[in-house]
Design an enzyme around this catalytic site. Structure first.
Site, PDB file in Angstrom:
ATOM      1  N   GLY A 191     -90.813  59.338  94.410  1.00 53.28           N
ATOM      2  CA  GLY A 191     -89.749  59.352  93.399  1.00 53.28           C
ATOM      3  C   GLY A 191     -88.413  59.821  93.947  1.00 53.28           C
ATOM      4  NE  ARG A 192     -85.804  56.311  97.805  1.00 51.66           N
ATOM      5  CZ  ARG A 192     -86.899  55.578  98.091  1.00 51.66           C
ATOM      6  NH1 ARG A 192     -88.110  56.078  97.896  1.00 51.66           N
ATOM      7  NH2 ARG A 192     -86.786  54.366  98.573  1.00 51.66           N
TER       8      ARG A 192
END
Ligand SMILES: Cc1cc2nc3c(=O)[nH]c(=O)nc-3n(C[C@H](O)[C@H](O)[C@H](O)COP(=O)(O)O)c2cc1C
Length: 214
Positions: A191-192
């Site tokens: 999810g970065r």
């Protein structure tokens, strides 16, 4: 249909790095990550991008190999090469390691200094004979007339050292130690939500670790 570049995403799921698991000393932490890269059998686990700056302050980067961690990062090169000349003028460097398979990056800013000649002698003596001859034969970063010229020069040194068991180190070849001023460890996460930890010295010269937004 070809995949759009913007659709290409790697999910950064390889592993987490908790603040409490970090070594208090960034060099120890670098050592651990390099050892893990070696164990993971990534290509060129010790390759590091070394940036220097020229006289105009324009950065110049190339890959060199990490050959040891002893109070700093050790690499070897030709002191008369472009990087050697730049370092003689300005010892500030940056170093980057990137291990895509581990989704890890290390960024380091520091200062390079030459190793003592005796230390470079020890490492040079440990290199394969062909590499020792190559160090004599190559005026690294100079314009040469052709690759054949280089081969001729190599065989000139093969002859010159034919009777010599222990080829001496060329005076213009040796090691540098990069002493870190700051070091950042980057671990890719899903999810970065990547993890970044930055070591810098505080006023008491002790290492302080800050967590940075990705
Ligand atoms: C994987 C890899 C490892 C390298 N290792 C070294 C090294 O340890 N020492 C070195 O002087 N050059 C090494 N080189 C070559 C440098 O990238 C560069 O071409 C050379 O040092 C000349 O750089 P300069 O003209 O900026 O001085 C390596 C290149 C690659 C791609």
């Amino acid at each position: 249909m070809e995949k759009k570049l913007s659709d290409i995403r790697t999910d950064f799921i390889k592993g987490g790095l908790e603040r409490d698991d970090l070594s208090p000393d960034p060099l120890t932490q670098i050592q651990q990550w390099v050892e893990q890269a070696v164990s993971a059998r990534v290509d060129e686990p010790t390759a590091m991008l070394l940036s220097t700056v020229d006289q105009q302050g324009i950065p110049d980067a190339r890959v060199v190999l990490l050959k040891g961690i002893e109070d700093g990062l050790i690499f070897y090169t030709n002191y008369e090469s472009v990087k050697g000349q730049q370092l003689a003028q300005n010892a500030n460097v940056s170093v980057v390691f990137f291990w895509p398979q581990l989704e890890r990056q290390i960024r380091l800013r520091g200062v390079a200094e030459k190793l003592l000649p005796a230390a470079s002698d020890v490492y040079f003596a440990s290199r394969p004979r062909e590499s020792q001859l190559g160090a004599w034969a190559s005026p690294q970063s100079s314009s040469i007339e052709s690759y054949e010229w280089l081969e001729k020069n190599y065989f000139f040194y093969v002859d010159r050292f034919q009777q010599t068991d222990a080829i001496p180190r060329p005076p213009y070849w040796g090691g540098y130690r990069v002493t870190p001023l700051s070091v950042e460890f980057w671990q890719g996460r899903p999810g970065r939500m990547h993890q970044r930890y930055r070591y810098a010295r505080n006023e008491a010269e002790a290492w302080q670790i800050n967590v940075l937004a990705p």
